[in-house]
Design a protein around this motif. Sequence first.
Motif, PDB file in Angstrom:
ATOM      1  N   UNK A  65      10.003  -2.269  -7.058  1.00  0.00           N
ATOM      2  CA  UNK A  65       9.107  -1.441  -8.030  1.00  0.00           C
ATOM      3  C   UNK A  65       7.781  -1.360  -7.384  1.00  0.00           C
ATOM      4  N   UNK A  66       7.199  -2.344  -6.889  1.00  0.00           N
ATOM      5  CA  UNK A  66       5.708  -2.424  -6.555  1.00  0.00           C
ATOM      6  C   UNK A  66       5.518  -2.514  -5.069  1.00  0.00           C
ATOM      7  N   UNK A  67       6.563  -2.232  -4.161  1.00  0.00           N
ATOM      8  CA  UNK A  67       6.507  -2.280  -2.539  1.00  0.00           C
ATOM      9  C   UNK A  67       8.002  -1.932  -1.827  1.00  0.00           C
ATOM     10  N   UNK A  68       7.488  -1.423  -0.746  1.00  0.00           N
ATOM     11  CA  UNK A  68       8.617  -1.167   0.162  1.00  0.00           C
ATOM     12  C   UNK A  68       8.627  -1.606   1.369  1.00  0.00           C
TER      13      UNK A  68
ATOM     14  N   UNK B 151       4.818  -2.647   5.418  1.00  0.00           N
ATOM     15  CA  UNK B 151       4.762  -2.713   3.827  1.00  0.00           C
ATOM     16  C   UNK B 151       4.003  -1.300   3.128  1.00  0.00           C
ATOM     17  N   UNK B 152       4.644  -0.781   2.027  1.00  0.00           N
ATOM     18  CA  UNK B 152       3.826   0.170   1.531  1.00  0.00           C
ATOM     19  C   UNK B 152       3.791  -0.254   0.068  1.00  0.00           C
ATOM     20  N   UNK B 153       2.317  -0.094  -0.592  1.00  0.00           N
ATOM     21  CA  UNK B 153       2.255  -0.483  -1.917  1.00  0.00           C
ATOM     22  C   UNK B 153       1.609   0.543  -2.981  1.00  0.00           C
ATOM     23  N   UNK B 154       0.945   1.936  -2.214  1.00  0.00           N
ATOM     24  CA  UNK B 154       0.045   2.481  -2.689  1.00  0.00           C
ATOM     25  C   UNK B 154       0.919   3.809  -3.401  1.00  0.00           C
ATOM     26  N   UNK B 155       0.133   5.156  -3.095  1.00  0.00           N
ATOM     27  CA  UNK B 155       0.662   6.399  -3.644  1.00  0.00           C
ATOM     28  C   UNK B 155       1.911   6.853  -2.642  1.00  0.00           C
ATOM     29  N   UNK B 156       1.819   6.375  -1.618  1.00  0.00           N
ATOM     30  CA  UNK B 156       2.943   6.717  -0.729  1.00  0.00           C
ATOM     31  C   UNK B 156       4.320   6.115  -1.129  1.00  0.00           C
ATOM     32  N   UNK B 157       4.056   4.751  -1.821  1.00  0.00           N
ATOM     33  CA  UNK B 157       5.399   4.172  -2.480  1.00  0.00           C
ATOM     34  C   UNK B 157       5.918   5.077  -3.643  1.00  0.00           C
TER      35      UNK B 157
END
Length: 235
Positions: free
Chosen positions: A58-61, A18-24
């Motif tokens: 919008x907030x995670x992948x 799960x990614x939520x930061x600048x990588x998202x």
Amino acid sequence: MNLLLLEEADFIAADRVILRDRRLTHMQEVHRCEVGDSMRVGRIGGLMGSAEVLRLDADEAELRVTLDQPPPAKLPLTLVLALPRPKMLRRVFQTVAAMGVPRIVLVNSYRVEKSFWQTPFLEPEAIREQLILGLEQARDSVLPEIVIEKRFKPFVEDRLPAIAEGTLGLVGHPGNYPPCPRGLDEPVTLAIGPEGGWIPYEIDLLAKSGLQPVQLGERILRVETAVTALLARLF
């Protein structure tokens, strides 16, 4: 970003992150990813491979990852680098990480200003941030080792000889010295000085520890340019 680097904390299962930061943000705004797309990924300190986008909000992948490729080989090199000025230091960290330098020793020098050692860019998290940017650029997943030596003479006399043993020891320095060798396939210990270069005392001490001066010609180069030029020539 040519490689999406994954932290241990990103994993929610052996093959899910799960990614939520600048990588998202990068996925959304630069790659313009959609569900089903594939991306190159690497686990920091581990294997590389690909990831499929399973969910993109919008907030995670959420991604399904397959890690089955080794990272590229590192250069057979230890780089001893007089601490550059702070703004340049960030670029140098990115450069050495991108070019595959496995170990960097930051040292003091007569021409290194004392204030340089107080920069927040030497904080571990700040160093790591710049190294990761370099790895992302070059598609590598293994962070270089960074060693900080604030006392030049004790380091060069007591620890450098063991580092340089069994390697070709070189000091990049302008002057009437042999040209830097090309296309080496042997381990190298390379020292690069600060803006203005090493002073004669430092050159002598480095030579006593097994590092011989070499030059790139008459031009005086900035540290970041000298790093790139010497590495490209050596390997």
